[in-house]
Design an enzyme around this catalytic site. Structure first.
Site, mmCIF file in Angstrom:
data_model
loop_
_atom_site.group_PDB
_atom_site.id
_atom_site.type_symbol
_atom_site.label_atom_id
_atom_site.label_comp_id
_atom_site.label_asym_id
_atom_site.label_seq_id
_atom_site.Cartn_x
_atom_site.Cartn_y
_atom_site.Cartn_z
ATOM 1 N N MET A 1 0.721 -1.057 -0.115
ATOM 2 C CA MET A 1 -0.084 0.069 -0.168
ATOM 3 C C MET A 1 1.437 1.274 0.620
ATOM 4 S SD MET A 1 -2.187 0.997 3.328
ATOM 5 C CE MET A 1 -1.778 1.476 4.103
ATOM 6 N N PRO A 2 0.936 1.697 -1.065
ATOM 7 C CA PRO A 2 2.179 3.146 -1.269
ATOM 8 C C PRO A 2 1.217 4.303 -1.194
ATOM 9 C CG PRO A 2 2.209 2.268 -3.209
ATOM 10 C CD PRO A 2 1.159 1.334 -2.778
ATOM 11 N N ILE A 3 1.856 4.396 0.298
ATOM 12 C CA ILE A 3 1.464 6.337 0.469
ATOM 13 C C ILE A 3 1.971 7.208 -0.038
ATOM 14 C CG2 ILE A 3 0.264 8.208 2.609
ATOM 15 C CD1 ILE A 3 0.629 4.439 4.030
#
EC number: 5.3.2.-
Length: 61
Positions: A1-3
């Site tokens: 989950m890239p933020i």
């Protein structure tokens, strides 16, 4: 989950911010292979008086 956190000086239109989110999401999806539904983009807008370079606030330039 890239933020992805994006910090900008205030003053962009809602349309510009919408396009930024779209393009950043696309770039992260393309380069990392992450599913776009898992990519989170957080935009923080700063007042020009809250950002300085070389000891001078942007609002004072």
């Amino acid at each position: 989950m890239p933020i992805i956190n994006v910090k900008l000086l205030e003053g962009r239109t809602d349309e510009q911010l919408k396009n930024l989110v779209t393009e950043v999401t696309h770039a992260v999806e393309k380069t990392t292979g992450a599913n776009k539904e898992a990519i989170h983009v957080v935009i923080e807008e700063m007042k020009k008086s809250h950002y300085a370079v070389g000891g001078v606030r942007k609002s004072d330039q």
